[in-house]
Design an enzyme around this catalytic site. Structure first.
Site, PDB file in Angstrom:
ATOM      1  CD  GLU A 299      -0.571 -10.090  -3.401  1.00  0.00           C
ATOM      2  OE1 GLU A 299       0.027 -10.835  -2.614  1.00  0.00           O
ATOM      3  OE2 GLU A 299      -1.066 -10.477  -4.462  1.00  0.00           O
TER       4      GLU A 299
HETATM    5  C1  FAD Z   1      -3.761  -2.271  -9.646  1.00  0.00           C
HETATM    6  C2  FAD Z   1      -4.164  -2.475  -8.223  1.00  0.00           C
HETATM    7  C3  FAD Z   1      -4.734  -3.666  -7.819  1.00  0.00           C
HETATM    8  C4  FAD Z   1      -5.134  -3.838  -6.502  1.00  0.00           C
HETATM    9  N1  FAD Z   1      -5.778  -5.004  -6.140  1.00  0.00           N
HETATM   10  C5  FAD Z   1      -6.343  -5.091  -4.910  1.00  0.00           C
HETATM   11  C6  FAD Z   1      -7.185  -6.202  -4.584  1.00  0.00           C
HETATM   12  O1  FAD Z   1      -7.385  -7.121  -5.372  1.00  0.00           O
HETATM   13  N2  FAD Z   1      -7.770  -6.218  -3.357  1.00  0.00           N
HETATM   14  C7  FAD Z   1      -7.565  -5.231  -2.430  1.00  0.00           C
HETATM   15  O2  FAD Z   1      -8.141  -5.306  -1.352  1.00  0.00           O
HETATM   16  N3  FAD Z   1      -6.771  -4.169  -2.715  1.00  0.00           N
HETATM   17  C8  FAD Z   1      -6.158  -4.075  -3.926  1.00  0.00           C
HETATM   18  N4  FAD Z   1      -5.384  -2.988  -4.233  1.00  0.00           N
HETATM   19  C9  FAD Z   1      -5.122  -1.975  -3.222  1.00  0.00           C
HETATM   20  C10 FAD Z   1      -3.692  -2.007  -2.702  1.00  0.00           C
HETATM   21  O3  FAD Z   1      -3.495  -3.119  -1.902  1.00  0.00           O
HETATM   22  C11 FAD Z   1      -3.431  -0.668  -1.991  1.00  0.00           C
HETATM   23  O4  FAD Z   1      -3.273   0.291  -3.009  1.00  0.00           O
HETATM   24  C12 FAD Z   1      -2.236  -0.698  -1.079  1.00  0.00           C
HETATM   25  O5  FAD Z   1      -2.496  -1.488   0.034  1.00  0.00           O
HETATM   26  C13 FAD Z   1      -1.810   0.695  -0.610  1.00  0.00           C
HETATM   27  O6  FAD Z   1      -2.877   1.424  -0.119  1.00  0.00           O
HETATM   28  P1  FAD Z   1      -3.129   2.906  -0.671  1.00  0.00           P
HETATM   29  O7  FAD Z   1      -3.070   2.856  -2.136  1.00  0.00           O
HETATM   30  O8  FAD Z   1      -4.354   3.427  -0.044  1.00  0.00           O
HETATM   31  O9  FAD Z   1      -1.872   3.727  -0.187  1.00  0.00           O
HETATM   32  P2  FAD Z   1      -1.675   4.440   1.234  1.00  0.00           P
HETATM   33  O10 FAD Z   1      -1.916   3.466   2.315  1.00  0.00           O
HETATM   34  O11 FAD Z   1      -2.390   5.721   1.266  1.00  0.00           O
HETATM   35  O12 FAD Z   1      -0.098   4.721   1.191  1.00  0.00           O
HETATM   36  C14 FAD Z   1       0.461   5.794   0.422  1.00  0.00           C
HETATM   37  C15 FAD Z   1       1.979   5.768   0.643  1.00  0.00           C
HETATM   38  O13 FAD Z   1       2.249   5.989   2.046  1.00  0.00           O
HETATM   39  C16 FAD Z   1       3.058   4.935   2.522  1.00  0.00           C
HETATM   40  N5  FAD Z   1       2.714   4.662   3.914  1.00  0.00           N
HETATM   41  C17 FAD Z   1       1.503   4.448   4.471  1.00  0.00           C
HETATM   42  N6  FAD Z   1       1.645   4.201   5.775  1.00  0.00           N
HETATM   43  C18 FAD Z   1       2.955   4.267   6.063  1.00  0.00           C
HETATM   44  C19 FAD Z   1       3.735   4.107   7.244  1.00  0.00           C
HETATM   45  N7  FAD Z   1       3.207   3.791   8.422  1.00  0.00           N
HETATM   46  N8  FAD Z   1       5.080   4.246   7.141  1.00  0.00           N
HETATM   47  C20 FAD Z   1       5.664   4.556   5.981  1.00  0.00           C
HETATM   48  N9  FAD Z   1       4.982   4.713   4.833  1.00  0.00           N
HETATM   49  C21 FAD Z   1       3.645   4.568   4.877  1.00  0.00           C
HETATM   50  C22 FAD Z   1       2.760   3.745   1.630  1.00  0.00           C
HETATM   51  O14 FAD Z   1       3.809   2.798   1.656  1.00  0.00           O
HETATM   52  C23 FAD Z   1       2.616   4.435   0.280  1.00  0.00           C
HETATM   53  O15 FAD Z   1       3.871   4.645  -0.274  1.00  0.00           O
HETATM   54  C24 FAD Z   1      -4.935  -2.808  -5.553  1.00  0.00           C
HETATM   55  C25 FAD Z   1      -4.329  -1.613  -5.956  1.00  0.00           C
HETATM   56  C26 FAD Z   1      -3.962  -1.429  -7.266  1.00  0.00           C
HETATM   57  C27 FAD Z   1      -3.373  -0.103  -7.651  1.00  0.00           C
END
Ligand code: FAD
Length: 587
Positions: free
Chosen positions: A404
């Site tokens: 979220e």
């Molecule tokens: C158990 C689970 C349930 C989920 N449920 C849903 C769901 O129901 N629907 C849905 O659509 N998604 C869902 N998600 C996805 C979730 O919302 C994403 O995992 C989340 O938005 C982060 O994206 P990412 O994992 O690709 O991380 P990334 O975006 O790759 O980020 C990796 C790291 O880099 C950091 N980062 C990225 N950009 C920046 C920046 N500009 N400045 C500083 N730091 C940065 C992030 O904070 C993080 O620490 C779920 C994920 C999990 C694990």
């Protein structure tokens, strides 16, 4: 005679802080929960607890990595899926405060269940609730309220996580059938394994410029057939997760999946707004879940600390343990105050509470993690044993800081959204300074103050006098905060977007200001209701919290000017270059 516009201030409590304005009408009195709401929520909480005791075996669910489908059905029969759906569509029409209280109750009982319920209504069906047409609502909400349809929110993709606007899934219009044809892969979709109603975000290709490509995004309701299938919708295998093991998380793959054009939710090209607003509304309830989890940890820690003796003394009597209990409690009180002040704003019809919701999510999820860790520490070796609840609680709560909106992205959001209005108004100041006579008649309050020189600080006038020093402190630092942000914006201009070291500090000051404001408002109401003596415990908490918040704020504000950011970047760069730790003593 000049006219002072205060529109922005009145519409968003925290955005107003960026302009040095404390909008007391949004803070006082602390929202009162109506007696009938309390009764309804108490009855539903009891029913939920009974259902949980009889049907939800958390240990087995965690072990089997499976949430029984008959329990999902039971949750529907109980009414757990219709809490936020208006009564006219067969739901309970709970207020934001009532829903938060229920998430507070549900989260600590079984975290996987809270994801089933939250994935359904905090995000899954929210686009329909917020942006659906009357016809769409009539068509689907009654079934969503009973759980005959279970919802999921499908935004994330393998290459589009935090940068959700870069999503690649496509929806191509087929005029011959008046349908959109969906293709693409959605990743980690909660409830994905059994949901029958998906809010799916996909791009309707256009000739838009690259910078405008988020304007291609649309939201679609994708509804499966009765048997859970739909041609072109493929559910991936269940992910093996660290925590929330019972909740279903999988890929949803679309291969030429046809969706009637009438299933578009919100206007064409407004899908990104639908996604953002949905997530903005869901965050306060994540904070509420953290309140519930924190209360549970305080109870467990108290039980253990008062029973366990070492050195012939209850460990509860050692000052380091007292400090942990006091810290957990005071911060949980502050979080509870933030969550229910925000819920109160929502229930009053204030539409812009995105910064407040983000503060609740970030402060709440980090506090819950720390509270579980503290409770585990108080439990000593027992805390490390799987027969105790701490391990699972740690595993289950870890994701809260990631989904979220990660806490990093939300800190960014808190700052950039707060500064956006400020940037617009700085332009106004510049224009006004060029032609003062023409402009000064219609200036915003911010521009007035700015032209006078420094942003003078507002006071928190309505705090009870017994907490006057704390109220003065908040007023003072709100002013310092606004001036510091203003200085940064002038110094960096558009490049402020990249100054994340500074964003982190500003966001943390904002969170501390909001936490203190909410706490002081709540304690003021408590004193008014029960008198100073009976509210003595809460007054102590307010003093404790504001004292420690001041130290954090001072540290962060000073570091805006004096820091080691250059060294921070240099250290990280050397590590990146070496591909890891470059200073092994034995190398
Ligand atoms: C158990 C689970 C349930 C989920 N449920 C849903 C769901 O129901 N629907 C849905 O659509 N998604 C869902 N998600 C996805 C979730 O919302 C994403 O995992 C989340 O938005 C982060 O994206 P990412 O994992 O690709 O991380 P990334 O975006 O790759 O980020 C990796 C790291 O880099 C950091 N980062 C990225 N950009 C920046 C920046 N500009 N400045 C500083 N730091 C940065 C992030 O904070 C993080 O620490 C779920 C994920 C999990 C694990």
């Amino acid at each position: 005679m000049s006219t002072v516009k205060t529109e922005t201030e009145v519409h968003s409590l925290l955005k107003a802080l960026y302009q040095g304005h404390i909008e007391e009408s949004l803070i006082f009195p602390f929202p009162e929960i109506p007696a009938d709401t309390k009764e309804t929520v108490a009855a539903f909480s009891d029913a939920y607890r009974d259902f949980d005791a009889a049907n939800i075996d958390s240990e087995k669910i965690d072990h089997d990595h499976f949430f029984p489908r008959e329990v999902v059905k039971g949750l529907g029969d109980l009414g757990a899926f219709g809490m936020t759906i208006p009564e006219e569509y067969g739901g309970s029409g709970f207020s934001a405060a009532a829903y938060c209280k229920m998430m507070e109750v549900i989260g600590p009982l079984d975290a996987s269940a809270s994801i089933v319920i939250g994935g359904h209504q905090s995000i899954g069906l929210k686009p329909l609730l917020l942006f659906g047409t009357a016809e769409q609502k009539k068509k689907w909400l009654p079934d969503l309220a009973t759980g005959r349809l279970v919802a999921a929110f499908a935004l994330t993709e393998p290459e589009a996580g935090s940068d959700a606007a870069s999503l690649k899934a496509t929806a191509v219009y087929d005029p011959t059938t008046n349908e959109y044809v969906l293709n693409g892969t959605k990743q980690w979709i909660s409830n994905g394994g059994f949901a029958s109603f998906f809010s799916v975000f996909a791009r309707v290709p256009s000739a838009a410029k690259e910078s405008d490509q988020h304007k291609e995004i649309c939201c679609f309701a994708v509804v499966t057939k009765e048997d859970g299938t739909l041609p072109g919708l493929i559910r991936g295998p269940e992910e093996k997760k660290l925590g929330l093991c019972g909740s279903s998380t999988c890929q949803i793959i679309f291969e030429n999946c046809r969706v009637p054009a009438s299933h578009m939710i919100g206007e064409k090209g407004h899908g990104f707004k639908v996604a953002v607003e949905t997530l903005n509304t869901g965050r306060t309830s994540l904070g509420a879940g953290a309140v519930g989890g924190s209360k549970m940890m305080i109870a467990l820690a108290t039980q253990h600390a008062t029973q366990r003796k070492q050195f012939k003394t209850r460990i509860a009597d050692f000052e380091m343990i007292r400090h942990k209990i006091a810290r957990m409690t005071a911060k949980t009180y502050a979080l509870e105050s933030m969550v229910y002040l925000t819920a109160g704003l929502i229930d009053r019809g204030i539409t812009d509470y995105s910064l407040e919701g983000a503060c609740c999510k970030v402060f709440g999820t980090e506090l819950l993690w720390s509270n579980i860790n503290e409770a585990l520490q108080i439990a000593g070796g027992n805390g490390f044993m799987n027969e105790y609840p701490y391990g699972r609680a740690l595993r289950d709560s870890r994701i809260n800081m990631i989904f979220e909106g990660t806490n990093e992205i939300l800190r960014l959001y808190m700052v950039l959204a707060g500064m956006k209005d400020l940037g617009d108004q700085l332009k106004e100041v510049q224009t006004a300074l060029k032609s003062p006579l023409a402009q000064r008649g219609v200036l915003t309050e911010y521009a007035h103050k700015r032209i006078k020189g420094v942003l003078t600080h507002d006071k928190l006038e309505r705090v009870h006098p017994v907490l006057a020093p704390e109220a003065d402190q908040v007023g003072h630092y709100a002013g310092v905060f606004a001036n510091a942000v203003d200085t940064l914006l002038r110094k960096h201009g558009k490049k402020i977007v990249d100054r994340e070291y500074q964003h982190e500090r500003i966001a943390d000051v904002l969170i501390d200001l909001f936490a203190q404001i909410a706490t002081l408002s709540r304690v003021t109401s408590s004193i008014a209701k029960k008198g100073e003596e009976a509210a003595a415990g809460e007054i102590e908490i307010a003093r404790w919290f504001c004292f420690h918040a001041k130290h954090r704020m001072v540290g962060n504000l000073k570091a805006l000017e004096k820091n080691r950011d250059r060294e921070t970047s240099a250290i990280a760069d050397r590590v990146y270059e070496a591909g890891g730790y470059p200073y092994d003593l034995w190398a």
